[in-house]
Each structure stands twice: as structure tokens, then as C-alpha cells.
Scaffold this motif. Structure first.
Motif, PDB file in Angstrom:
ATOM      1  N   VAL A  26      49.483  36.310  32.843  1.00 48.75           N
ATOM      2  CA  VAL A  26      49.841  36.873  34.139  1.00 48.75           C
ATOM      3  C   VAL A  26      50.488  35.778  34.984  1.00 48.75           C
ATOM      4  O   VAL A  26      50.039  34.637  34.993  1.00 48.75           O
ATOM      5  CB  VAL A  26      48.567  37.407  34.835  1.00 48.75           C
ATOM      6  CG1 VAL A  26      48.847  37.839  36.248  1.00 48.75           C
ATOM      7  CG2 VAL A  26      47.966  38.540  34.031  1.00 48.75           C
ATOM      8  N   ASP A  27      51.550  36.115  35.688  1.00 49.95           N
ATOM      9  CA  ASP A  27      52.176  35.198  36.630  1.00 49.95           C
ATOM     10  C   ASP A  27      51.276  35.157  37.865  1.00 49.95           C
ATOM     11  O   ASP A  27      51.301  36.075  38.687  1.00 49.95           O
ATOM     12  CB  ASP A  27      53.578  35.682  36.980  1.00 49.95           C
ATOM     13  CG  ASP A  27      54.271  34.773  37.993  1.00 49.95           C
ATOM     14  OD1 ASP A  27      53.722  33.691  38.321  1.00 49.95           O
ATOM     15  OD2 ASP A  27      55.349  35.149  38.462  1.00 49.95           O
ATOM     16  N   GLN A  30      52.043  35.965  41.576  1.00 52.99           N
ATOM     17  CA  GLN A  30      52.165  37.358  42.005  1.00 52.99           C
ATOM     18  C   GLN A  30      50.877  37.899  42.624  1.00 52.99           C
ATOM     19  O   GLN A  30      50.893  38.964  43.238  1.00 52.99           O
ATOM     20  CB  GLN A  30      52.577  38.251  40.832  1.00 52.99           C
ATOM     21  CG  GLN A  30      53.923  37.903  40.249  1.00 52.99           C
ATOM     22  CD  GLN A  30      55.051  38.046  41.263  1.00 52.99           C
ATOM     23  OE1 GLN A  30      55.125  39.040  41.963  1.00 52.99           O
ATOM     24  NE2 GLN A  30      55.907  37.052  41.349  1.00 52.99           N
ATOM     25  N   VAL A  75      42.208  32.955  36.656  1.00 53.37           N
ATOM     26  CA  VAL A  75      42.733  34.061  35.865  1.00 53.37           C
ATOM     27  C   VAL A  75      42.569  33.705  34.395  1.00 53.37           C
ATOM     28  O   VAL A  75      42.949  32.617  33.964  1.00 53.37           O
ATOM     29  CB  VAL A  75      44.228  34.324  36.189  1.00 53.37           C
ATOM     30  CG1 VAL A  75      44.812  35.335  35.219  1.00 53.37           C
ATOM     31  CG2 VAL A  75      44.376  34.815  37.615  1.00 53.37           C
ATOM     32  N   ASP A  78      44.310  38.766  31.415  1.00 53.03           N
ATOM     33  CA  ASP A  78      44.698  39.746  32.430  1.00 53.03           C
ATOM     34  C   ASP A  78      43.570  40.028  33.419  1.00 53.03           C
ATOM     35  O   ASP A  78      43.530  41.072  34.050  1.00 53.03           O
ATOM     36  CB  ASP A  78      45.135  41.052  31.759  1.00 53.03           C
ATOM     37  CG  ASP A  78      43.979  41.755  31.063  1.00 53.03           C
ATOM     38  OD1 ASP A  78      42.949  41.096  30.800  1.00 53.03           O
ATOM     39  OD2 ASP A  78      44.090  42.953  30.782  1.00 53.03           O
ATOM     40  N   ILE A 137      43.888  42.851  36.205  1.00 50.34           N
ATOM     41  CA  ILE A 137      45.156  42.749  36.913  1.00 50.34           C
ATOM     42  C   ILE A 137      46.145  43.741  36.301  1.00 50.34           C
ATOM     43  O   ILE A 137      46.404  43.709  35.100  1.00 50.34           O
ATOM     44  CB  ILE A 137      45.723  41.321  36.808  1.00 50.34           C
ATOM     45  CG1 ILE A 137      44.722  40.308  37.383  1.00 50.34           C
ATOM     46  CG2 ILE A 137      47.073  41.210  37.512  1.00 50.34           C
ATOM     47  CD1 ILE A 137      45.042  38.865  37.061  1.00 50.34           C
ATOM     48  N   THR A 138      46.655  44.634  37.152  1.00 47.98           N
ATOM     49  CA  THR A 138      47.707  45.557  36.733  1.00 47.98           C
ATOM     50  C   THR A 138      48.958  45.235  37.548  1.00 47.98           C
ATOM     51  O   THR A 138      48.961  44.270  38.308  1.00 47.98           O
ATOM     52  CB  THR A 138      47.281  47.023  36.934  1.00 47.98           C
ATOM     53  OG1 THR A 138      47.133  47.270  38.328  1.00 47.98           O
ATOM     54  CG2 THR A 138      45.983  47.331  36.206  1.00 47.98           C
ATOM     55  N   LYS A 139      49.996  46.064  37.430  1.00 49.68           N
ATOM     56  CA  LYS A 139      51.245  45.790  38.152  1.00 49.68           C
ATOM     57  C   LYS A 139      51.056  45.696  39.656  1.00 49.68           C
ATOM     58  O   LYS A 139      51.568  44.796  40.295  1.00 49.68           O
ATOM     59  CB  LYS A 139      52.281  46.868  37.851  1.00 49.68           C
ATOM     60  CG  LYS A 139      52.888  46.772  36.493  1.00 49.68           C
ATOM     61  CD  LYS A 139      53.951  47.832  36.330  1.00 49.68           C
ATOM     62  CE  LYS A 139      54.581  47.741  34.958  1.00 49.68           C
ATOM     63  NZ  LYS A 139      55.605  48.762  34.765  1.00 49.68           N
TER      64      LYS A 139
END
Length: 162
Positions: A26-27, A30, A75, A78, A137-139
Motif C-alpha cells: 500500500v502507498d 495515501q 502498515v 493491506d 485498507i481499501t481504495k
């Protein structure tokens, strides 16, 4: 015939190796910033602020009480994982993962404090403990993964939005 069969095997292996969906990291840039909950309770407002230095703050306010927390986050794949840092002051202590539908009802045998045998300065101010609390973590959201196994009732589904 052997060459074409061998070529076919290599082609299948090539496809199998490179067509698999990779679990991209995951970035984390964001997820920095303010997140708010939509937990169904209209009288409660909750928010998380995830800072770039991997610290967080949590605030919650309702019609009769306020809650807060702070600590560190990380993190893993995800999943966002939050861990509180205990304050040096005396507050009533509640577990975030132990949040059940009737968690607002406090029984004497379930009262914990940030410092044993201390008096809480404000009776309606709680420190919320995040102990390896996990959010998928989702969009566009962070979905709380309930890890507390001792809830007598079905826990709230907590999702954070921007």
C-alpha cells in the motif's frame, strides 16, 4: 514435436508466474490525514488523524462523554495497525476492539484506569486503548477488523472514510 511441447511448457510456466496478481504494498502516503467514521450512531462523532511520522490521534464525542487516544501506527501488507501509547495522566480506560453495541454501559467490575488506584479527573472523559487494532485498507476506506472475542453481542462494523 519435442521442441513444440517443451516450448508449450515454458509458455505455461511463464504465464503462471507473471499473470498472478501480486499483493502490492500500500502507498502509505495515501492514508495520511483525517478519517471519520460512519458507525450508524448519529449522536457520536469519531475521527482519526494519521500523521506522516507514523503517529495517530483519535477523538470521539457523544452526547454525554468524550474519548481520545494517541499512539503509533504501521502498515503490514493491506492492513493498518494502531497501538496506543498510555498517557501519564489518570483517565478511565476502554478498549477500542472491545467495542460492542452496549459498550456505553459501564459496570463497576469492568472499570479500568490508565493508572491503577488513581482518581479520574473528569468522569465522562475516556482514554481509548488501541492494542494491535487492525483496519483493512481499501481504495477509499479503512475497515476495522474486529479482533475482540469476548463481546456478548455483535460488534459494530466500523469503517473510516475521508
Amino acid at each position: 514435436m519435442k521442441i513444440s511441447r517443451l516450448s508449450l511448457y515454458f509458455f505455461i510456466i511463464f504465464l503462471a508466474l507473471f499473470s498472478c496478481k501480486k499483493n502490492n504494498a500500500v502507498d502509505i502516503s495515501q492514508i495520511y490525514g483525517l478519517w471519520k467514521t460512519k458507525s450508524g450512531a448519529t449522536y457520536t462523532k469519531e475521527s482519526f488523524n494519521l500523521n506522516a511520522d507514523k503517529t495517530f490521534t483519535y477523538k470521539s464525542s457523544g452526547h454525554i462523554s468524550e474519548s481520545f487516544s494517541f499512539g503509533k501506527w504501521e502498515v503490514v501488507k493491506d492492513t493498518l495497525i494502531l497501538n496506543s501509547v498510555m498517557p501519564k495522566e489518570c483517565y478511565y480506560l476502554l478498549s477500542f476492539d472491545g467495542k460492542c453495541e452496549s459498550s456505553h454501559i459501564i459496570k463497576d467490575e469492568l472499570i479500568y484506569k490508565t493508572i491503577d488506584e488513581c482518581e479520574s479527573p473528569v468522569p465522562n472523559n475516556f482514554f481509548i486503548e488501541f492494542k494491535s487494532s487492525k483496519f483493512i485498507i481499501t481504495k477509499d476506506s479503512l475497515v476495522h477488523k474486529i479482533t475482540h472475542k469476548n463481546c456478548e453481542e455483535i460488534p459494530y462494523k466500523i469503517t473510516l472514510y475521508r
